[in-house]
Write an enzyme that holds these catalytic residues in place. Structure first.
Site, PDB file in Angstrom:
ATOM      1  N   ARG A  29       0.784  -1.190  -0.021  1.00 30.62           N
ATOM      2  CA  ARG A  29      -0.084   0.009   0.033  1.00 30.62           C
ATOM      3  C   ARG A  29       1.059   1.235   0.064  1.00 30.62           C
ATOM      4  O   ARG A  29       0.642   2.214  -0.360  1.00 30.62           O
ATOM      5  CB  ARG A  29      -0.938  -0.093   1.373  1.00 30.62           C
ATOM      6  CG  ARG A  29      -2.045   1.103   1.326  1.00 30.62           C
ATOM      7  CD  ARG A  29      -2.910   0.918   2.364  1.00 30.62           C
ATOM      8  NE  ARG A  29      -3.802   1.952   2.506  1.00 30.62           N
ATOM      9  CZ  ARG A  29      -4.306   2.687   3.311  1.00 30.62           C
ATOM     10  NH1 ARG A  29      -3.593   2.431   4.682  1.00 30.62           N
ATOM     11  NH2 ARG A  29      -5.118   3.546   3.473  1.00 30.62           N
ATOM     12  N   THR A  55      -7.501   7.970   0.441  1.00 29.64           N
ATOM     13  CA  THR A  55      -7.734   6.853  -0.098  1.00 29.64           C
ATOM     14  C   THR A  55      -8.342   5.982   1.137  1.00 29.64           C
ATOM     15  O   THR A  55      -7.888   6.290   2.398  1.00 29.64           O
ATOM     16  CB  THR A  55      -6.251   6.158  -0.522  1.00 29.64           C
ATOM     17  OG1 THR A  55      -6.568   4.681  -0.751  1.00 29.64           O
ATOM     18  CG2 THR A  55      -5.092   6.226   0.549  1.00 29.64           C
ATOM     19  N   SER A  56      -9.370   5.032   0.897  1.00 24.31           N
ATOM     20  CA  SER A  56     -10.053   4.634   1.957  1.00 24.31           C
ATOM     21  C   SER A  56      -9.363   3.791   2.632  1.00 24.31           C
ATOM     22  O   SER A  56      -8.127   3.177   2.156  1.00 24.31           O
ATOM     23  CB  SER A  56     -11.145   3.975   1.420  1.00 24.31           C
ATOM     24  OG  SER A  56     -12.137   4.746   0.514  1.00 24.31           O
ATOM     25  N   GLN A  57      -9.744   3.268   3.752  1.00 25.65           N
ATOM     26  CA  GLN A  57      -9.193   2.217   4.837  1.00 25.65           C
ATOM     27  C   GLN A  57      -9.260   1.167   3.850  1.00 25.65           C
ATOM     28  O   GLN A  57     -10.391   0.372   3.318  1.00 25.65           O
ATOM     29  CB  GLN A  57      -9.880   2.159   6.003  1.00 25.65           C
ATOM     30  CG  GLN A  57     -10.990   1.829   6.263  1.00 25.65           C
ATOM     31  CD  GLN A  57     -12.058   3.070   6.255  1.00 25.65           C
ATOM     32  OE1 GLN A  57     -11.870   3.973   5.569  1.00 25.65           O
ATOM     33  NE2 GLN A  57     -13.024   2.840   7.022  1.00 25.65           N
TER      34      GLN A  57
END
Ligand code: SAH
Length: 216
Positions: A29, A55-57
């Protein structure tokens, strides 16, 4: 090591698909966040990527992808590329991914990040994702990473029969990540996956309120 921890967090969040867990393990990531936030990449939390966008979890992204039930042959449309982390996971799971991002520099970052991760079979397009990408339709799956009161009509039209669409729908109590399926030409609301916070979907075909047949 770190993607393994994220995969374990995602598994604990209820995702059991081995292909998806393997895709998370294979995707560092930290390649998909701005360098100054790289040390936050191993944690299951949103990270700013510029333009007021996050950016989402990963656990949220994984639950949305899981609901798409992708096959290796699938063609996927993603709206809201951001820095491309979700795009990368989709690219590992499906045959072809088309992703639309309205901010040109985010799209440029995503292209560079996907190339750095060695991913192919992905096309990042700059534009208004609420219009979909009619030239590549129909799509076996559509995933929208920004919230609106309802599904933009072009996205429902470009979904293949029996295809799945996952999108956060704005309600009075917050954004409900909702899974839809196209049956006999109609978009059926099947279930709410979970509540979550999303940035708004900004575009020409964003509905002002949910269509009546999606209210029930
Ligand atoms: N899915 C990504 C990014 C989520 S942020 C991730 O989690 O890593 C949501 C993104 O949607 C932002 O980059 C924002 O610019 C984009 N967006 C919002 N409305 C859009 C639209 N109409 N068309 C394309 N992208 C849009």
């Amino acid at each position: 090591m770190k993607p393994d921890l994220l995969a374990e967090i995602v598994r604990q969040a209820g995702v059991s698909d081995p292909r998806l867990l393997a895709a998370i393990r294979a995707t560092p990531r930290d390649l998909f966040v701005p360098p100054r936030y790289a040390e936050r990449a191993p944690f299951d939390e949103p990270i700013p990527i510029g333009h007021g966008q996050p950016t989402s979890q990963p656990s949220l992204i994984a639950q949305m992808i899981d609901a798409l039930r992708l096959t290796e042959e699938a063609t996927v449309l993603e709206i809201g590329t951001g820095y491309g982390y979700q795009t990368a996971l989709l690219a590992r799971l499906a045959r072809r991914v088309y992703s639309v991002e309205r901010h040109p520099d985010l799209a440029a970052h995503a292209r560079a990040n996907l190339a750095a991760a060695g991913l192919t079979g992905v096309e990042v397009v700059v534009g208004d994702g609420t219009a979909g990408l009619p030239r590549y339709a129909p799509f076996d799956a559509v995933v929208v990473s920004a919230a609106a009161p309802g599904v933009p009509a072009p996205l429902a039209e470009q979904l293949a029969e029996d295809g799945r669409l996952v999108m956060p729908i704005q309600t009075e109590t917050g954004d409900m990540v909702t899974q839809f399926t196209r049956r006999h030409g109609h978009l059926l609301r099947e279930r709410v996956l979970l509540p979550a916070y999303f940035v708004p979907l900004i575009g020409r075909y964003t509905p002002e309120s949910p269509p009546r047949d999606l209210n029930g």
